[in-house]
Design a protein around this motif. Sequence first.
Motif, PDB file in Angstrom:
ATOM      1  N   ARG A  29      -4.025  19.007  -5.260  1.00  0.00           N
ATOM      2  CA  ARG A  29      -2.775  19.763  -5.204  1.00  0.00           C
ATOM      3  C   ARG A  29      -1.751  19.149  -6.143  1.00  0.00           C
ATOM      4  N   PRO A  30      -1.109  19.958  -6.947  1.00  0.00           N
ATOM      5  CA  PRO A  30      -0.079  19.430  -7.836  1.00  0.00           C
ATOM      6  C   PRO A  30       1.217  19.190  -7.082  1.00  0.00           C
ATOM      7  N   GLY A  31       2.088  18.420  -7.692  1.00  0.00           N
ATOM      8  CA  GLY A  31       3.411  18.231  -7.135  1.00  0.00           C
ATOM      9  C   GLY A  31       3.541  16.989  -6.288  1.00  0.00           C
ATOM     10  N   PRO A  32       4.705  16.833  -5.677  1.00  0.00           N
ATOM     11  CA  PRO A  32       5.019  15.603  -4.943  1.00  0.00           C
ATOM     12  C   PRO A  32       4.412  15.596  -3.546  1.00  0.00           C
ATOM     13  N   ARG A  33       3.123  15.414  -3.483  1.00  0.00           N
ATOM     14  CA  ARG A  33       2.420  15.398  -2.199  1.00  0.00           C
ATOM     15  C   ARG A  33       1.526  14.200  -2.124  1.00  0.00           C
ATOM     16  N   SER A  34       1.134  13.891  -0.929  1.00  0.00           N
ATOM     17  CA  SER A  34       0.135  12.853  -0.735  1.00  0.00           C
ATOM     18  C   SER A  34      -1.229  13.502  -0.640  1.00  0.00           C
ATOM     19  N   GLY A  35      -2.211  12.839  -1.194  1.00  0.00           N
ATOM     20  CA  GLY A  35      -3.569  13.344  -1.146  1.00  0.00           C
ATOM     21  C   GLY A  35      -4.541  12.191  -1.029  1.00  0.00           C
ATOM     22  N   PRO A  36      -5.742  12.480  -0.566  1.00  0.00           N
ATOM     23  CA  PRO A  36      -6.733  11.424  -0.359  1.00  0.00           C
ATOM     24  C   PRO A  36      -7.535  11.130  -1.618  1.00  0.00           C
ATOM     25  N   SER A  37      -8.039   9.928  -1.675  1.00  0.00           N
ATOM     26  CA  SER A  37      -8.983   9.545  -2.708  1.00  0.00           C
ATOM     27  C   SER A  37      -9.917   8.508  -2.109  1.00  0.00           C
ATOM     28  N   LYS A  38     -11.196   8.632  -2.408  1.00  0.00           N
ATOM     29  CA  LYS A  38     -12.187   7.716  -1.849  1.00  0.00           C
ATOM     30  C   LYS A  38     -12.402   6.548  -2.801  1.00  0.00           C
ATOM     31  N   VAL A  39     -12.445   5.350  -2.246  1.00  0.00           N
ATOM     32  CA  VAL A  39     -12.692   4.137  -3.022  1.00  0.00           C
ATOM     33  C   VAL A  39     -14.196   4.056  -3.274  1.00  0.00           C
ATOM     34  N   ARG A  40     -14.586   3.910  -4.537  1.00  0.00           N
ATOM     35  CA  ARG A  40     -16.004   3.885  -4.894  1.00  0.00           C
ATOM     36  C   ARG A  40     -16.334   2.662  -5.748  1.00  0.00           C
ATOM     37  N   SER A  41     -15.819   1.519  -5.357  1.00  0.00           N
ATOM     38  CA  SER A  41     -16.061   0.297  -6.109  1.00  0.00           C
ATOM     39  C   SER A  41     -15.701  -0.889  -5.239  1.00  0.00           C
ATOM     40  N   ASP A  42     -16.194  -2.058  -5.620  1.00  0.00           N
ATOM     41  CA  ASP A  42     -15.824  -3.278  -4.900  1.00  0.00           C
ATOM     42  C   ASP A  42     -14.749  -4.058  -5.653  1.00  0.00           C
ATOM     43  N   SER A  43     -14.163  -3.472  -6.696  1.00  0.00           N
ATOM     44  CA  SER A  43     -13.201  -4.193  -7.528  1.00  0.00           C
ATOM     45  C   SER A  43     -11.911  -4.544  -6.785  1.00  0.00           C
ATOM     46  N   MET A  44     -11.612  -3.853  -5.711  1.00  0.00           N
ATOM     47  CA  MET A  44     -10.392  -4.146  -4.944  1.00  0.00           C
ATOM     48  C   MET A  44     -10.714  -4.802  -3.599  1.00  0.00           C
ATOM     49  N   ASP A  45     -11.936  -5.359  -3.475  1.00  0.00           N
ATOM     50  CA  ASP A  45     -12.305  -6.053  -2.232  1.00  0.00           C
ATOM     51  C   ASP A  45     -11.247  -7.088  -1.868  1.00  0.00           C
ATOM     52  N   GLY A  46     -10.954  -7.139  -0.609  1.00  0.00           N
ATOM     53  CA  GLY A  46      -9.862  -7.962  -0.115  1.00  0.00           C
ATOM     54  C   GLY A  46      -8.692  -7.076   0.294  1.00  0.00           C
ATOM     55  N   THR A  47      -8.535  -5.983  -0.417  1.00  0.00           N
ATOM     56  CA  THR A  47      -7.500  -4.996  -0.090  1.00  0.00           C
ATOM     57  C   THR A  47      -8.143  -3.682   0.320  1.00  0.00           C
ATOM     58  N   LEU A  48      -9.079  -3.201  -0.504  1.00  0.00           N
ATOM     59  CA  LEU A  48      -9.777  -1.940  -0.260  1.00  0.00           C
ATOM     60  C   LEU A  48     -11.276  -2.179  -0.382  1.00  0.00           C
ATOM     61  N   ALA A  49     -12.032  -1.612   0.531  1.00  0.00           N
ATOM     62  CA  ALA A  49     -13.487  -1.749   0.492  1.00  0.00           C
ATOM     63  C   ALA A  49     -14.113  -0.468  -0.051  1.00  0.00           C
ATOM     64  N   ASP A  50     -15.299  -0.608  -0.631  1.00  0.00           N
ATOM     65  CA  ASP A  50     -16.058   0.538  -1.097  1.00  0.00           C
ATOM     66  C   ASP A  50     -16.289   1.481   0.087  1.00  0.00           C
ATOM     67  N   GLY A  51     -15.913   2.735  -0.055  1.00  0.00           N
ATOM     68  CA  GLY A  51     -16.055   3.714   1.020  1.00  0.00           C
ATOM     69  C   GLY A  51     -14.773   3.988   1.780  1.00  0.00           C
ATOM     70  N   ASP A  52     -13.759   3.143   1.618  1.00  0.00           N
ATOM     71  CA  ASP A  52     -12.455   3.406   2.235  1.00  0.00           C
ATOM     72  C   ASP A  52     -11.831   4.648   1.610  1.00  0.00           C
ATOM     73  N   TRP A  53     -10.861   5.197   2.292  1.00  0.00           N
ATOM     74  CA  TRP A  53     -10.039   6.282   1.759  1.00  0.00           C
ATOM     75  C   TRP A  53      -8.632   5.730   1.590  1.00  0.00           C
ATOM     76  N   VAL A  54      -7.934   6.201   0.572  1.00  0.00           N
ATOM     77  CA  VAL A  54      -6.517   5.875   0.413  1.00  0.00           C
ATOM     78  C   VAL A  54      -5.743   7.178   0.317  1.00  0.00           C
ATOM     79  N   LEU A  55      -4.554   7.166   0.871  1.00  0.00           N
ATOM     80  CA  LEU A  55      -3.634   8.289   0.682  1.00  0.00           C
ATOM     81  C   LEU A  55      -2.754   7.938  -0.500  1.00  0.00           C
ATOM     82  N   VAL A  56      -2.733   8.827  -1.471  1.00  0.00           N
ATOM     83  CA  VAL A  56      -2.037   8.585  -2.726  1.00  0.00           C
ATOM     84  C   VAL A  56      -0.771   9.433  -2.762  1.00  0.00           C
ATOM     85  N   ASP A  57       0.367   8.765  -2.965  1.00  0.00           N
ATOM     86  CA  ASP A  57       1.632   9.474  -3.148  1.00  0.00           C
ATOM     87  C   ASP A  57       1.705   9.909  -4.602  1.00  0.00           C
TER      88      ASP A  57
END
Length: 126
Positions: A29-57
Amino acid sequence: MHPRRRRWPFARAGGSRIHHVLPHRAARRPGPRSGPSKVRSDSMDGTLADGDWVLVDRSSRDPHTEGVFLLLVHGERRIKRGQRVASGAWLLISDNEHYRPEMIPPEQMREVEILGRCEVRIGRIS
């Protein structure tokens, strides 16, 4: 299920497990909304795990602020910690120490699109 009763569009429960947490359409969705995105890497391990979801502003795209961002770098989607350095360059940092930081010089910033700031993590309880 009763025909008048609506199911939640974002969750399908199968016993005690939730198989699908967030609608994929919300991520586009365009515009000033939050949307989900799935983490597909271990590069942010410690903060985000592979398979986690993040809500993106998606309204928070300011490259001058520091934080964890969903980025499009050379056509590839990445979630990285962004930090502005003195030269005007942007440093993309992985929280997993096995990955080196990546420096984006000011003249290459046009190849980086900030899709939004990652605000909320949804992950598996282990």
